[in-house]
Motif scaffolding. Structure first.
Motif, PDB file in Angstrom:
ATOM      1  N   TYR A  62      39.915  48.608  34.466  1.00 58.94           N
ATOM      2  CA  TYR A  62      38.761  48.529  33.513  1.00 58.94           C
ATOM      3  C   TYR A  62      39.394  48.012  31.936  1.00 58.94           C
ATOM      4  N   PRO A  63      38.571  47.561  31.353  1.00 65.10           N
ATOM      5  CA  PRO A  63      39.313  47.017  29.894  1.00 65.10           C
ATOM      6  C   PRO A  63      39.702  48.147  28.840  1.00 65.10           C
ATOM      7  N   THR A  64      40.501  47.929  28.096  1.00 67.67           N
ATOM      8  CA  THR A  64      41.159  48.850  27.256  1.00 67.67           C
ATOM      9  C   THR A  64      39.943  48.611  25.996  1.00 67.67           C
ATOM     10  N   PRO A  65      39.884  49.729  25.158  1.00 71.49           N
ATOM     11  CA  PRO A  65      38.896  49.786  24.096  1.00 71.49           C
ATOM     12  C   PRO A  65      39.275  48.439  23.100  1.00 71.49           C
ATOM     13  N   GLY A  66      38.222  48.147  22.374  1.00 67.46           N
ATOM     14  CA  GLY A  66      38.487  47.311  21.036  1.00 67.46           C
ATOM     15  C   GLY A  66      38.396  48.177  19.900  1.00 67.46           C
ATOM     16  N   ILE A  91      41.058  51.507   9.085  1.00 68.41           N
ATOM     17  CA  ILE A  91      40.745  52.415  10.041  1.00 68.41           C
ATOM     18  C   ILE A  91      39.845  51.782  10.975  1.00 68.41           C
ATOM     19  N   TYR A  92      40.069  52.089  12.251  1.00 70.29           N
ATOM     20  CA  TYR A  92      39.315  51.562  13.203  1.00 70.29           C
ATOM     21  C   TYR A  92      38.874  52.747  14.379  1.00 70.29           C
ATOM     22  N   GLU A  93      37.497  52.563  14.770  1.00 65.56           N
ATOM     23  CA  GLU A  93      36.899  53.226  15.663  1.00 65.56           C
ATOM     24  C   GLU A  93      37.371  52.512  17.032  1.00 65.56           C
ATOM     25  N   LEU A  94      37.782  53.423  18.114  1.00 61.75           N
ATOM     26  CA  LEU A  94      37.996  52.813  19.563  1.00 61.75           C
ATOM     27  C   LEU A  94      36.672  52.806  20.167  1.00 61.75           C
ATOM     28  N   ASP A  95      36.213  51.596  20.580  1.00 63.13           N
ATOM     29  CA  ASP A  95      34.848  51.225  21.216  1.00 63.13           C
ATOM     30  C   ASP A  95      35.059  50.583  22.379  1.00 63.13           C
ATOM     31  N   HIS A  96      34.743  51.347  23.653  1.00 63.25           N
ATOM     32  CA  HIS A  96      34.885  50.760  25.086  1.00 63.25           C
ATOM     33  C   HIS A  96      33.788  49.852  25.480  1.00 63.25           C
ATOM     34  N   LEU A  99      33.479  47.184  23.283  1.00 62.56           N
ATOM     35  CA  LEU A  99      33.851  46.088  22.277  1.00 62.56           C
ATOM     36  C   LEU A  99      35.011  45.415  22.779  1.00 62.56           C
ATOM     37  N   TYR A 100      35.011  44.022  22.887  1.00 62.53           N
ATOM     38  CA  TYR A 100      36.066  43.374  23.655  1.00 62.53           C
ATOM     39  C   TYR A 100      36.576  42.524  22.615  1.00 62.53           C
ATOM     40  N   THR A 101      37.169  43.070  21.311  1.00 59.68           N
ATOM     41  CA  THR A 101      37.737  42.477  20.246  1.00 59.68           C
ATOM     42  C   THR A 101      38.423  43.514  19.556  1.00 59.68           C
ATOM     43  N   ASP A 102      39.597  43.133  18.741  1.00 58.91           N
ATOM     44  CA  ASP A 102      40.418  44.034  18.092  1.00 58.91           C
ATOM     45  C   ASP A 102      40.309  43.323  16.460  1.00 58.91           C
ATOM     46  N   ASP A 103      39.442  44.277  15.856  1.00 61.51           N
ATOM     47  CA  ASP A 103      38.970  43.757  14.569  1.00 61.51           C
ATOM     48  C   ASP A 103      38.617  42.183  14.710  1.00 61.51           C
ATOM     49  N   GLY A 104      37.811  41.672  15.184  1.00 60.57           N
ATOM     50  CA  GLY A 104      37.338  40.421  15.554  1.00 60.57           C
ATOM     51  C   GLY A 104      38.227  39.433  16.271  1.00 60.57           C
ATOM     52  N   ASN A 105      39.365  39.791  16.533  1.00 62.30           N
ATOM     53  CA  ASN A 105      40.060  39.131  17.685  1.00 62.30           C
ATOM     54  C   ASN A 105      40.035  39.342  18.857  1.00 62.30           C
ATOM     55  N   SER A 106      39.754  38.195  20.106  1.00 59.31           N
ATOM     56  CA  SER A 106      39.523  38.442  21.260  1.00 59.31           C
ATOM     57  C   SER A 106      40.592  39.164  21.797  1.00 59.31           C
TER      58      SER A 106
END
Length: 369
Positions: free
Chosen positions: A40-44, A346-351, A353-360
């Motif tokens: 499974y992919p890790t959260p964005g 501050i970020y919210e973990l979103d499963h 979402l496939y980006t980290d602050d806009g970065n793939s």
């Protein structure tokens, strides 16, 4: 021939044989049969609030009542569920470095390791603890109405006055004396006080003694220390930490069990600095994750207590060997929130979402040979 593509990180028996990579992916298994089913992919990382502060670390997040508090640089901010921001009056003495936070019913205490000071957040003000009996603190926890700190370069643990972090008494201290070992970290778990030194660990309980309420539990002494004070966290009804031999441990009762594979320990052994490692934990969809980041080594490892598998996380698609952006964690308003290690966000973990602050997010899986 079946090719075992799905799995965790570094499952071989030696560092150079059958080494396997698993970056930004984690295995999911069949709970009944134990068979690995998928990766499974890790959260964005979705921006929850941007303070528009460049090159300032979110040093800590702490949720209390209807607010979340963020320590960015030397300033403490308070946010409500609508993300309305209040900048608290008063500042810390440093702008970087590790901090510890805990709260009693009315106060939040902050221990600034770099500055060797303690602070109390009350209302919208931050005040330094000025009691002359307050020691130079190196870690912090809370139990039964007391803030508890370890004193720098000693075996001593100190307790505050009951429900008052501004008041400390010169006689209110105890010592971890099972071995001549300096106390480096303290944490409360199941109303027991765990004290870690460089080479050993001990567990205390609240006996109610009016002179000093905490006493050692017989049979709890451990010949295992801590390698990074900020690595210790509570998770899955237990404690997890980096030990003095660069292995990751989990407490099974009072027995420190090794959960890192030889390959994970080998990787950690290659890092020039490990005592700055920071840990946090969170639970999502039945998976209990222990996250440990080595800032100097620029690496983040994650252990899934539900499956026993390890994986790495990275927020840099051009360099998947780099660390994850998450520097600290708090659960607030039914959201998993993390602070950025580099910028005031501050970020919210979103499963989903496939980006980290806009970065793939670049996911990497390397199987065994």
């Amino acid at each position: 021939m079946n090719i075992p593509f799905v799995g965790g990180a570094y499952l071989g028996r030696s560092p150079n044989v059958n080494a396997q990579e698993c970056v930004n992916l984690y295995p999911v298994v069949d709970r009944e049969g134990g068979k690995i089913l998928a990766l499974y992919p890790t959260p964005g990382l979705k921006v929850w609030h941007d303070f528009a502060i460049k090159y300032e670390t979110v040093r800590g997040l702490h949720a209390m009542d209807d607010y979340i508090y963020a320590v960015i640089g030397d300033t403490v901010y308070r946010l409500d569920v609508n993300k309305s921001v209040t900048t608290l009056t008063g500042t810390l003495g440093t702008t970087s470095g590790q901090i510890w936070t805990e709260n009693n019913p009315t106060q939040i205490m902050i221990v600034d390791i770099e500055g060797g000071k303690g602070y109390i957040v009350s209302g919208t003000a931050v005040s330094q603890i000025t009691d002359p009996d307050f020691p130079i603190p190196t870690s912090l926890t809370y139990q039964d109405g007391y803030f508890i700190v370890t004193e720098k370069d000693t075996e001593k643990i100190w307790i505050s006055a009951l429900n008052n972090g501004t008041s400390w008494d010169a006689l209110d201290y105890g010592s971890a004396e099972g071995a001549p070992d300096k106390a480096k970290a303290v944490i409360m778990d199941h109303r027991e006080l765990w004290i870690y030194g460089d080479d050993t660990g001990e567990v205390f309980y609240n006996s109610g003694d009016p002179d000093f309420p905490f006493e050692r539990i017989q049979g709890s002494f451990q010949q295992v220390g801590i390698g990074a004070p900020k690595s210790v966290v509570r998770l899955d009804n237990s404690l997890f930490w980096l030990d003095d031999g660069n292995q990751i441990r989990r407490a099974d009762g009072y027995t420190p069990m090794i959960i890192s594979t030889p390959q994970i320990s080998y990787q950690i052994d290659q890092y020039n600095t490990v005592n700055d490692a920071i840990g946090f934990s969170y639970v999502h969809e039945g998976h209990s994750f222990y996250v440990i980041t080595f800032p100097s080594a620029n690496r983040t490892w994650v252990y899934d207590a539900a499956t026993g598998f390890w994986h790495r996380r990275s927020s840099f698609p051009d360099d998947p060997d780099s660390r994850w952006r998450a520097n600290c964690y708090a659960y607030f308003d039914h959201k998993h929130l993390v602070g950025d290690f580099e910028h005031g966000k501050i970020y919210e973990l979103d499963h989903n979402l496939y980006t980290d602050d806009g970065n793939s997010i670049k996911a990497v899986r390397t199987t065994q040979a």
